[in-house]
Motif scaffolding. Sequence first.
Motif, PDB file in Angstrom:
ATOM      1  N   LEU B 140       0.829  -1.443  -0.162  1.00  0.00           N
ATOM      2  CA  LEU B 140       0.119   0.059  -0.043  1.00  0.00           C
ATOM      3  C   LEU B 140       0.741   1.259   0.005  1.00  0.00           C
ATOM      4  CD1 LEU B 140      -3.031  -0.270  -0.070  1.00  0.00           C
ATOM      5  CD2 LEU B 140      -3.337   0.498   2.475  1.00  0.00           C
ATOM      6  N   ALA B 141       1.912   1.012   1.035  1.00  0.00           N
ATOM      7  CA  ALA B 141       2.978   2.480   1.076  1.00  0.00           C
ATOM      8  C   ALA B 141       3.593   2.533  -0.362  1.00  0.00           C
ATOM      9  CB  ALA B 141       3.879   2.239   2.083  1.00  0.00           C
ATOM     10  N   ALA B 142       3.808   1.443  -0.971  1.00  0.00           N
ATOM     11  CA  ALA B 142       4.611   1.485  -2.225  1.00  0.00           C
ATOM     12  C   ALA B 142       3.784   2.118  -3.500  1.00  0.00           C
ATOM     13  CB  ALA B 142       5.312   0.293  -2.417  1.00  0.00           C
ATOM     14  N   ILE B 143       2.470   1.579  -3.154  1.00  0.00           N
ATOM     15  CA  ILE B 143       1.514   2.117  -4.389  1.00  0.00           C
ATOM     16  C   ILE B 143       1.404   3.645  -3.962  1.00  0.00           C
ATOM     17  CG2 ILE B 143      -1.108   2.158  -4.968  1.00  0.00           C
ATOM     18  CD1 ILE B 143      -1.082  -0.758  -4.442  1.00  0.00           C
ATOM     19  N   LYS B 144       0.953   4.112  -2.818  1.00  0.00           N
ATOM     20  CA  LYS B 144       1.166   5.609  -2.525  1.00  0.00           C
ATOM     21  C   LYS B 144       2.122   6.406  -3.060  1.00  0.00           C
ATOM     22  CE  LYS B 144      -1.398   6.553   1.421  1.00  0.00           C
ATOM     23  NZ  LYS B 144      -1.259   6.586   3.086  1.00  0.00           N
ATOM     24  N   GLU B 145       3.307   5.697  -2.703  1.00  0.00           N
ATOM     25  CA  GLU B 145       4.590   6.596  -3.266  1.00  0.00           C
ATOM     26  C   GLU B 145       4.515   6.759  -4.786  1.00  0.00           C
ATOM     27  OE1 GLU B 145       9.208   5.557  -2.318  1.00  0.00           O
ATOM     28  OE2 GLU B 145       7.867   5.541  -0.573  1.00  0.00           O
ATOM     29  N   VAL B 146       4.393   5.534  -5.519  1.00  0.00           N
ATOM     30  CA  VAL B 146       4.308   5.388  -7.021  1.00  0.00           C
ATOM     31  C   VAL B 146       3.476   6.528  -7.341  1.00  0.00           C
ATOM     32  CG1 VAL B 146       3.765   3.938  -8.956  1.00  0.00           C
ATOM     33  CG2 VAL B 146       5.441   3.214  -6.980  1.00  0.00           C
ATOM     34  N   ALA B 147       2.016   6.370  -6.875  1.00  0.00           N
ATOM     35  CA  ALA B 147       1.120   7.274  -7.112  1.00  0.00           C
ATOM     36  C   ALA B 147       1.389   8.802  -7.152  1.00  0.00           C
ATOM     37  CB  ALA B 147      -0.235   6.935  -6.372  1.00  0.00           C
ATOM     38  N   ASN B 148       1.969   9.168  -6.090  1.00  0.00           N
ATOM     39  CA  ASN B 148       2.367  10.296  -5.759  1.00  0.00           C
ATOM     40  C   ASN B 148       3.333  10.856  -6.706  1.00  0.00           C
ATOM     41  OD1 ASN B 148       0.855  11.038  -3.358  1.00  0.00           O
ATOM     42  ND2 ASN B 148       2.228  10.500  -2.159  1.00  0.00           N
ATOM     43  N   ASP B 149       4.220  10.090  -7.107  1.00  0.00           N
ATOM     44  CA  ASP B 149       5.576  10.289  -7.965  1.00  0.00           C
ATOM     45  C   ASP B 149       4.827  10.501  -9.442  1.00  0.00           C
ATOM     46  OD1 ASP B 149       7.131  10.123  -5.850  1.00  0.00           O
ATOM     47  OD2 ASP B 149       8.142   8.348  -6.403  1.00  0.00           O
ATOM     48  N   THR B 150       3.791   9.380  -9.669  1.00  0.00           N
ATOM     49  CA  THR B 150       3.254   9.530 -10.854  1.00  0.00           C
ATOM     50  C   THR B 150       2.522  10.748 -11.124  1.00  0.00           C
ATOM     51  OG1 THR B 150       3.250   7.116 -10.754  1.00  0.00           O
ATOM     52  CG2 THR B 150       2.187   8.190 -12.515  1.00  0.00           C
ATOM     53  N   ALA B 151       1.815  10.977 -10.158  1.00  0.00           N
ATOM     54  CA  ALA B 151       0.697  12.214 -10.374  1.00  0.00           C
ATOM     55  C   ALA B 151       1.679  13.577 -10.152  1.00  0.00           C
ATOM     56  CB  ALA B 151      -0.200  12.352  -8.941  1.00  0.00           C
TER      57      ALA B 151
END
Lengths: 251, 178
Positions: B140-151
């Motif tokens: 979940l944390a990884a997804i959040k990070e990736v999502a933040n970076d991607t966004a």
Amino acid sequence: MSTEAEGGSAFNIHPMDQFVIEPLFGDGPISWYTPTNASLWMGLAVLTIIGLLVFGTRGRAIVPSRSQSIAESIYLFVHKMLEDIAGKEGLKYFPYIFTLFMFIVVSNILGLLPFGFTTTSHIAVTATMALAVFVTVTIIGFVKNGAGFFQLFWISSAPLALRPILAIIEIISYFVRPVSHSIRLAGNMMAGHAVIKVFAGFAGALGLGAIAPIIAIMAVYGLEMLVVVIQAYVFTILTCVYLKDALHPAH
Amino acid sequence: MASETTHTAMAPEHYVGMPQLNFDWFGNQIFWLVVTLVVIYFVLVKVAIPRISNVLAERHGAIQGDLDKAEELKAKAVAAEEAYTAALAKARAEAGEIVAAAKADIQKDLDVAIAKADAEIAAKAAESDAAIKEIRDGALAAIKEVANDTAAEIVKAVMPAAEDAKAIKAAVADRLKG
């Protein structure tokens, strides 16, 4: 008889010659101690009895030999006859009864041998035995029962009026006992042997063609085999009956 | 052949009449008869009668003894059969007891083993749950990070002026929740 005894005739029958008593040794007179043909055949009877009852039973086997079986059968036959008729008290006299039976039956059978002499065909022999039985039985009766022995003649079951008459008959019949007892045996023995001798005389007269007399001899001989045993039995059983009367005189 | 001459002790060639009635011979016959009867009597009394009666009694005894023995053996056989039946019943009962005891033992062992296995399984399951939770949280944390970076990259590429890291993070978090 005197017509038949005509010397030189072909028809020469002497049926009574077989009963003549002769000294065994020499031709002297017959005094009371002379050994005769009668004493010879009595001695043979003794030997036969010893052979059968002593020698024959020497094995003392639980499973008997033939001779022991015969001896046992005769013993039991006489023993049972005495017990049936005279009861347990009569068994005390068994040796006497057995002696009489053995002597008579063996003498009778020995008398049937060719050239044999029948000691029991002589009234002197049978009358001695019958008188001995009569005297002994009468003494036993009085010793055992005292005056009660007279009950034998006083039949208490008959009406009183008849009793004296019955008593006379009973007394006569009692004293006739030894006569009938002895003559029955001697007469039977003598008659049978005389008849055989008469037929033998016929056979001798007819020579080789004597078939009918020989068949008759065989028939009479067969009958005599029966008669000799039956007469020994009758003599013994009557002795038992007389003994029973002496032991239990009341009817 | 006169009958007088024939009645002598010395028989002539042929006897006339009945020899049985010649009284000259009576004494002789009676004497020998008495001798004979006495001899027979003693032979019978001393030897024959005891011997025969002994044999008969012995045989009777032997037969009776055999019968008694047979009866005894029969009783013994019946007793043996009864003993055998009793022993068999006892053995059966014992065997039943042993089987029941063994069953109970096995059941006990089994119960213990099952309980132990259950406990182990429960521990393993808890451990696994924890591991899964950790992995899921990590993911979940990884997804959040990736999502933040991607966004952030997307926002930088589309409208660079509006680059505000805080706002982007808040927006991603808001989306991920929904």
